[in-house]
Motif scaffolding. Sequence first.
Motif, mmCIF file in Angstrom:
data_model
loop_
_atom_site.group_PDB
_atom_site.id
_atom_site.type_symbol
_atom_site.label_atom_id
_atom_site.label_comp_id
_atom_site.label_asym_id
_atom_site.label_seq_id
_atom_site.Cartn_x
_atom_site.Cartn_y
_atom_site.Cartn_z
ATOM 1 N N MET A 220 -1.403 -0.834 -6.587
ATOM 2 C CA MET A 220 -0.760 0.468 -6.736
ATOM 3 C C MET A 220 0.738 0.368 -6.458
ATOM 4 O O MET A 220 1.143 -0.114 -5.413
ATOM 5 N N LYS A 221 1.575 0.819 -7.355
ATOM 6 C CA LYS A 221 3.004 0.762 -7.140
ATOM 7 C C LYS A 221 3.417 1.565 -5.911
ATOM 8 O O LYS A 221 4.372 1.243 -5.240
ATOM 9 N N SER A 222 2.683 2.605 -5.615
ATOM 10 C CA SER A 222 3.076 3.496 -4.536
ATOM 11 C C SER A 222 2.980 2.852 -3.168
ATOM 12 O O SER A 222 3.535 3.366 -2.217
ATOM 13 N N LEU A 223 2.292 1.733 -3.043
ATOM 14 C CA LEU A 223 2.138 1.129 -1.735
ATOM 15 C C LEU A 223 3.467 0.694 -1.142
ATOM 16 O O LEU A 223 3.572 0.479 0.047
ATOM 17 N N ARG A 224 4.505 0.585 -1.954
ATOM 18 C CA ARG A 224 5.786 0.176 -1.420
ATOM 19 C C ARG A 224 6.359 1.209 -0.452
ATOM 20 O O ARG A 224 7.235 0.892 0.345
ATOM 21 N N ILE A 225 5.903 2.444 -0.507
ATOM 22 C CA ILE A 225 6.448 3.462 0.397
ATOM 23 C C ILE A 225 5.690 3.512 1.711
ATOM 24 O O ILE A 225 6.014 4.299 2.575
ATOM 25 N N LEU A 226 4.707 2.658 1.882
ATOM 26 C CA LEU A 226 3.874 2.774 3.064
ATOM 27 C C LEU A 226 4.433 2.054 4.278
ATOM 28 O O LEU A 226 3.789 1.991 5.303
ATOM 29 N N GLN A 227 5.622 1.477 4.153
ATOM 30 C CA GLN A 227 6.285 0.915 5.318
ATOM 31 C C GLN A 227 6.586 2.063 6.276
ATOM 32 O O GLN A 227 7.302 2.989 5.946
ATOM 33 N N LEU A 228 6.038 2.001 7.486
ATOM 34 C CA LEU A 228 6.228 3.107 8.417
ATOM 35 C C LEU A 228 7.663 3.158 8.900
ATOM 36 O O LEU A 228 8.252 2.140 9.223
ATOM 37 N N PRO A 229 8.244 4.345 8.964
ATOM 38 C CA PRO A 229 9.600 4.445 9.483
ATOM 39 C C PRO A 229 9.636 3.960 10.922
ATOM 40 O O PRO A 229 8.835 4.387 11.754
ATOM 41 N N TYR B 66 -9.249 5.116 -1.077
ATOM 42 C CA TYR B 66 -8.428 6.264 -1.409
ATOM 43 C C TYR B 66 -9.029 7.606 -0.980
ATOM 44 O O TYR B 66 -8.308 8.498 -0.531
ATOM 45 N N GLU B 67 -10.333 7.763 -1.124
ATOM 46 C CA GLU B 67 -10.949 9.040 -0.749
ATOM 47 C C GLU B 67 -10.820 9.281 0.753
ATOM 48 O O GLU B 67 -10.448 10.372 1.194
ATOM 49 N N VAL C 28 3.755 10.312 1.332
ATOM 50 C CA VAL C 28 2.666 9.352 1.132
ATOM 51 C C VAL C 28 1.546 9.983 0.307
ATOM 52 O O VAL C 28 1.009 9.364 -0.621
ATOM 53 N N ARG C 29 1.202 11.226 0.637
ATOM 54 C CA ARG C 29 0.105 11.883 -0.093
ATOM 55 C C ARG C 29 0.495 12.125 -1.553
ATOM 56 O O ARG C 29 -0.362 12.017 -2.453
ATOM 57 N N ALA C 30 1.767 12.435 -1.810
ATOM 58 C CA ALA C 30 2.223 12.612 -3.191
ATOM 59 C C ALA C 30 2.022 11.337 -3.993
ATOM 60 O O ALA C 30 1.600 11.372 -5.156
ATOM 61 N N SER C 31 2.310 10.215 -3.364
ATOM 62 C CA SER C 31 2.123 8.931 -4.044
ATOM 63 C C SER C 31 0.656 8.689 -4.379
ATOM 64 O O SER C 31 0.315 8.211 -5.464
ATOM 65 N N LEU C 32 -0.209 9.069 -3.438
ATOM 66 C CA LEU C 32 -1.642 8.911 -3.684
ATOM 67 C C LEU C 32 -2.096 9.835 -4.818
ATOM 68 O O LEU C 32 -2.855 9.415 -5.711
ATOM 69 N N TYR C 33 -1.630 11.074 -4.799
ATOM 70 C CA TYR C 33 -1.984 11.996 -5.885
ATOM 71 C C TYR C 33 -1.519 11.453 -7.237
ATOM 72 O O TYR C 33 -2.224 11.582 -8.254
ATOM 73 N N ASP D 80 -1.263 8.348 -8.180
ATOM 74 C CA ASP D 80 -2.160 7.280 -8.620
ATOM 75 C C ASP D 80 -3.552 7.792 -8.967
ATOM 76 O O ASP D 80 -4.288 7.127 -9.697
ATOM 77 N N LEU D 81 -3.880 8.969 -8.444
ATOM 78 C CA LEU D 81 -5.154 9.592 -8.793
ATOM 79 C C LEU D 81 -5.017 10.455 -10.049
ATOM 80 O O LEU D 81 -6.006 11.027 -10.521
ATOM 81 N N GLY D 82 -3.797 10.571 -10.565
ATOM 82 C CA GLY D 82 -3.567 11.354 -11.780
ATOM 83 C C GLY D 82 -3.450 12.839 -11.553
ATOM 84 O O GLY D 82 -3.485 13.624 -12.509
#
Length: 233
Positions: A1-10, A183-184, A206-211, A213-215
């Motif tokens: 998933m491309k969105s995983l790049r944002i999962l680096q915790l601040p 994901y669920e 983070v949730r936006a990124s998951l949404y 990828d879920l379409g």
Amino acid sequence: MKSLRILQLPIFLSVFFAAAVPAHGQMIRLTIQTCEGTSPHCISSRANRVTDGSSADPATFVARAYFNILNSDYKGAAANYDNAIRMAPADAALYSNRAEMYAKLGDSKRAEGDRALAMSLLNEQVEKDPLDAAGYLARGLNFGRAGDPQRELADYDRAIELGLNTTQIFYYRGVSLLKLREYERALNDLNRAAELGPKFAQIYKVRASLYHDLGDFGREEADMQKYSELLKR
């Protein structure tokens, strides 16, 4: 998933959620957490209220390191963690956060050394008190930083089993589940985190990124709008 790049915790979030600095540090943690991961301006101004007039104790140096991080001054942050560690050498979170500064500075040897010290202290903490939910949360964060999402998730699960019911634990567990592509379950945890901490901006990103990828682009757009609104506060 491309969105995983944002999962680096601040880093600035982990500093205060995992730290266990004494007395004065409790006031700093509570002050910082009122910003709930929103704008750097909010965090900086609140930290400033605490550091002004403070005596030189570990929590003061942690807050100063926080300023350094906000300004991308990782060398300065490492120096402030040095001072805090000299005063509180048994605080695992200080080593863990200094490791992140060393990593930013390209000093992998020192980063690995600090991560090992932090893990050793956290293992001792959990072994000494196996019912300490906060200890499992802190160790889970360290496993996450070390790139071990399975152990990270196991510690978050244990913390929740022991009764920890906070925005942070569900956010971090949601992130670890995303790393494992569950994901669920991840969505359920992020929803719970948003219920407990509706002003914690990072949840919505983070949730936006998951949404995405879920379409579910409608919910993605709504979450990104919420994230942007919170950053302006």
